[in-house]
Scaffold this motif. Structure first.
Motif, mmCIF file in Angstrom:
data_model
loop_
_atom_site.group_PDB
_atom_site.id
_atom_site.type_symbol
_atom_site.label_atom_id
_atom_site.label_comp_id
_atom_site.label_asym_id
_atom_site.label_seq_id
_atom_site.Cartn_x
_atom_site.Cartn_y
_atom_site.Cartn_z
ATOM 1 N N LEU A 188 0.827 -1.202 0.000
ATOM 2 C CA LEU A 188 0.000 0.000 0.000
ATOM 3 C C LEU A 188 0.869 1.263 0.000
ATOM 4 O O LEU A 188 0.563 2.252 -0.684
ATOM 5 C CB LEU A 188 -0.926 -0.009 1.209
ATOM 6 C CG LEU A 188 -1.819 1.224 1.385
ATOM 7 C CD1 LEU A 188 -2.780 1.354 0.202
ATOM 8 C CD2 LEU A 188 -2.598 1.140 2.695
ATOM 9 N N THR A 189 1.968 1.223 0.759
ATOM 10 C CA THR A 189 2.876 2.374 0.807
ATOM 11 C C THR A 189 3.482 2.649 -0.569
ATOM 12 O O THR A 189 3.521 3.797 -1.027
ATOM 13 C CB THR A 189 4.006 2.121 1.821
ATOM 14 O OG1 THR A 189 3.432 1.863 3.115
ATOM 15 C CG2 THR A 189 4.933 3.326 1.923
ATOM 16 N N PHE A 190 3.950 1.600 -1.222
ATOM 17 C CA PHE A 190 4.529 1.772 -2.561
ATOM 18 C C PHE A 190 3.477 2.233 -3.566
ATOM 19 O O PHE A 190 3.773 3.007 -4.483
ATOM 20 C CB PHE A 190 5.177 0.474 -3.033
ATOM 21 C CG PHE A 190 6.522 0.202 -2.407
ATOM 22 C CD1 PHE A 190 7.481 1.196 -2.335
ATOM 23 C CD2 PHE A 190 6.825 -1.043 -1.883
ATOM 24 C CE1 PHE A 190 8.716 0.969 -1.755
ATOM 25 C CE2 PHE A 190 8.056 -1.291 -1.307
ATOM 26 C CZ PHE A 190 9.009 -0.283 -1.243
ATOM 27 N N LEU A 191 2.240 1.755 -3.396
ATOM 28 C CA LEU A 191 1.168 2.193 -4.296
ATOM 29 C C LEU A 191 0.916 3.690 -4.135
ATOM 30 O O LEU A 191 0.767 4.420 -5.133
ATOM 31 C CB LEU A 191 -0.109 1.406 -4.008
ATOM 32 C CG LEU A 191 -1.360 1.841 -4.793
ATOM 33 C CD1 LEU A 191 -1.134 1.648 -6.289
ATOM 34 C CD2 LEU A 191 -2.584 1.068 -4.318
ATOM 35 N N LEU A 217 1.519 9.273 -6.065
ATOM 36 C CA LEU A 217 2.019 10.638 -5.847
ATOM 37 C C LEU A 217 3.008 11.030 -6.937
ATOM 38 O O LEU A 217 3.025 12.182 -7.386
ATOM 39 C CB LEU A 217 2.682 10.732 -4.468
ATOM 40 C CG LEU A 217 1.738 10.677 -3.262
ATOM 41 C CD1 LEU A 217 2.535 10.594 -1.970
ATOM 42 C CD2 LEU A 217 0.820 11.897 -3.237
ATOM 43 N N ASN A 218 3.854 10.084 -7.374
ATOM 44 C CA ASN A 218 4.781 10.371 -8.464
ATOM 45 C C ASN A 218 4.051 10.620 -9.780
ATOM 46 O O ASN A 218 4.572 11.316 -10.662
ATOM 47 C CB ASN A 218 5.770 9.221 -8.640
ATOM 48 C CG ASN A 218 6.805 9.178 -7.542
ATOM 49 O OD1 ASN A 218 7.162 10.210 -6.967
ATOM 50 N ND2 ASN A 218 7.302 7.993 -7.223
ATOM 51 N N TRP A 242 -7.268 12.817 -3.066
ATOM 52 C CA TRP A 242 -7.967 11.737 -3.766
ATOM 53 C C TRP A 242 -7.457 10.367 -3.319
ATOM 54 O O TRP A 242 -8.232 9.402 -3.234
ATOM 55 C CB TRP A 242 -7.791 11.892 -5.279
ATOM 56 C CG TRP A 242 -8.563 13.031 -5.853
ATOM 57 C CD1 TRP A 242 -8.062 14.167 -6.413
ATOM 58 C CD2 TRP A 242 -9.992 13.163 -5.895
ATOM 59 N NE1 TRP A 242 -9.077 15.009 -6.815
ATOM 60 C CE2 TRP A 242 -10.270 14.412 -6.513
ATOM 61 C CE3 TRP A 242 -11.049 12.364 -5.482
ATOM 62 C CZ2 TRP A 242 -11.571 14.860 -6.727
ATOM 63 C CZ3 TRP A 242 -12.346 12.818 -5.699
ATOM 64 C CH2 TRP A 242 -12.604 14.037 -6.305
ATOM 65 N N ILE A 243 -6.176 10.283 -3.017
ATOM 66 C CA ILE A 243 -5.622 9.012 -2.513
ATOM 67 C C ILE A 243 -6.239 8.658 -1.164
ATOM 68 O O ILE A 243 -6.630 7.514 -0.916
ATOM 69 C CB ILE A 243 -4.090 9.105 -2.404
ATOM 70 C CG1 ILE A 243 -3.468 9.339 -3.787
ATOM 71 C CG2 ILE A 243 -3.513 7.845 -1.777
ATOM 72 C CD1 ILE A 243 -1.967 9.556 -3.765
ATOM 73 N N ILE A 244 -6.370 9.651 -0.287
ATOM 74 C CA ILE A 244 -6.963 9.412 1.037
ATOM 75 C C ILE A 244 -8.426 9.003 0.908
ATOM 76 O O ILE A 244 -8.878 8.032 1.542
ATOM 77 C CB ILE A 244 -6.820 10.676 1.911
ATOM 78 C CG1 ILE A 244 -5.342 10.957 2.187
ATOM 79 C CG2 ILE A 244 -7.586 10.516 3.222
ATOM 80 C CD1 ILE A 244 -5.094 12.289 2.870
ATOM 81 N N LEU A 245 -9.166 9.727 0.074
ATOM 82 C CA LEU A 245 -10.581 9.388 -0.124
ATOM 83 C C LEU A 245 -10.722 8.009 -0.753
ATOM 84 O O LEU A 245 -11.646 7.248 -0.410
ATOM 85 C CB LEU A 245 -11.245 10.451 -1.009
ATOM 86 C CG LEU A 245 -11.393 11.848 -0.399
ATOM 87 C CD1 LEU A 245 -11.978 12.822 -1.420
ATOM 88 C CD2 LEU A 245 -12.263 11.799 0.851
#
Length: 285
Positions: free
Chosen positions: A249-252, A257-258, A265-268
């Motif tokens: 999940l961290t790498f995703l 972000l890159n 949007w990532i948090i939602l």
């Protein structure tokens, strides 16, 4: 025939009390922030004690100095103290009659804004603040009252020390700091702080992030004890590598972000996936 010795001009005019007054004024750097000149009014307000002392007997010189320091200015508020010190040192040299033009003072001040913002933002906003917040929240989740204290005390100790010693070093070293900025010293410090922050955050990912997949893969009953051994997706992942899902999940998130995906949007998206996963039974608590 006797010759009078000219008074030494290398002696610093500002005392510790003067620097202390500038330090307290610098805490109001963002007090008059505006979108035309950003931190200009706060910068000018901070330098007032030094300007009044340097140009004590020349009101027109005071007015000119205040006017040139009301021009556009914006950088990280904590490391801005270095700019205060360097600018004060240059104003002192000008007041003593050295050949320093107004354009030179402004150019050095503007030239320091970018490099110092590039140092302050990743070190303090991107590393120190999230790391201290993560450590404090980790303690708070375990019921320790030291959690919020760790963040509050730690971040303010960094703030006070950076502001005070940045001002002192900037004033004492003067324009020699400009050469060091150009020599890449600050870039090395930034890289070291970033590596340390990534190391700490990487350790906290495995401790903080918990993702469970309760989907049953198989059920096998022991013929002797009749105990049913349940194998889930989570147990298989734990056998491969504990915390593998959290690492993935961290790498995703890093990949998104890159790709310039907005962090909101990532948090939602994680909220939506978590709720749907729990509702369908794909994810567990």
């Amino acid at each position: 025939m006797t010759t009078e010795t000219a008074p030494a001009t290398s002696e610093k005019m500002l005392t510790t009390r003067d620097l202390r007054r500038m330090y307290w004024r610098s805490t109001f750097l963002l007090g008059s922030f505006n979108f035309e000149r950003m931190q200009a009014m706060g910068f000018c307000y901070t330098l007032m004690p030094a300007i009044r002392k340097f140009y004590r007997d020349d009101k027109s010189a005071q007015a000119a100095a205040l006017k040139r320091h009301l021009e556009f200015y914006n950088t990280h508020p904590w490391v801005s103290s270095v700019v205060f010190g360097v600018t004060a040192a240059m104003e002192e040299q000008k007041a003593k009659g050295e050949e320093i033009s107004e354009e030179t003072i402004t150019s050095v001040k503007v030239g320091l804004m970018g490099p110092l913002a590039g140092v302050g933002d990743p070190i303090f906003w991107g590393t120190a603040r999230p790391v201290l917040a993560a450590l404090g929240a980790s303690l708070a989740l375990n019921g320790s009252f030291l959690g919020p204290l760790l963040f509050f005390v730690g971040i303010n100790v960094l703030r006070v020390l950076t502001r005070w010693y940045g001002l002192k070093v900037g004033y004492e070293r003067g324009t020699t700091l400009v050469t060091e900025v150009g020599g890449g010293q600050l870039k090395k410090i930034t890289q070291m702080a970033a590596i340390m922050g990534l190391f700490v955050m990487g350790a906290l990912v495995s401790k903080w992030t918990t993702i469970k997949f309760p989907t049953v893969v198989s059920k096998v009953a022991d013929p002797d004890t009749q105990i049913v051994k349940v194998t889930t997706v989570q147990s298989i992942l734990d056998q491969l590598l504990p915390g593998l899902a959290a690492l993935g999940l961290t790498f995703l998130c890093m990949w998104l972000l890159n790709k310039k995906v907005n962090a909101l949007w990532i948090i939602l998206g994680m909220f939506a996936v978590g709720i749907l996963g729990r509702w369908t039974g794909f994810l567990g608590v």
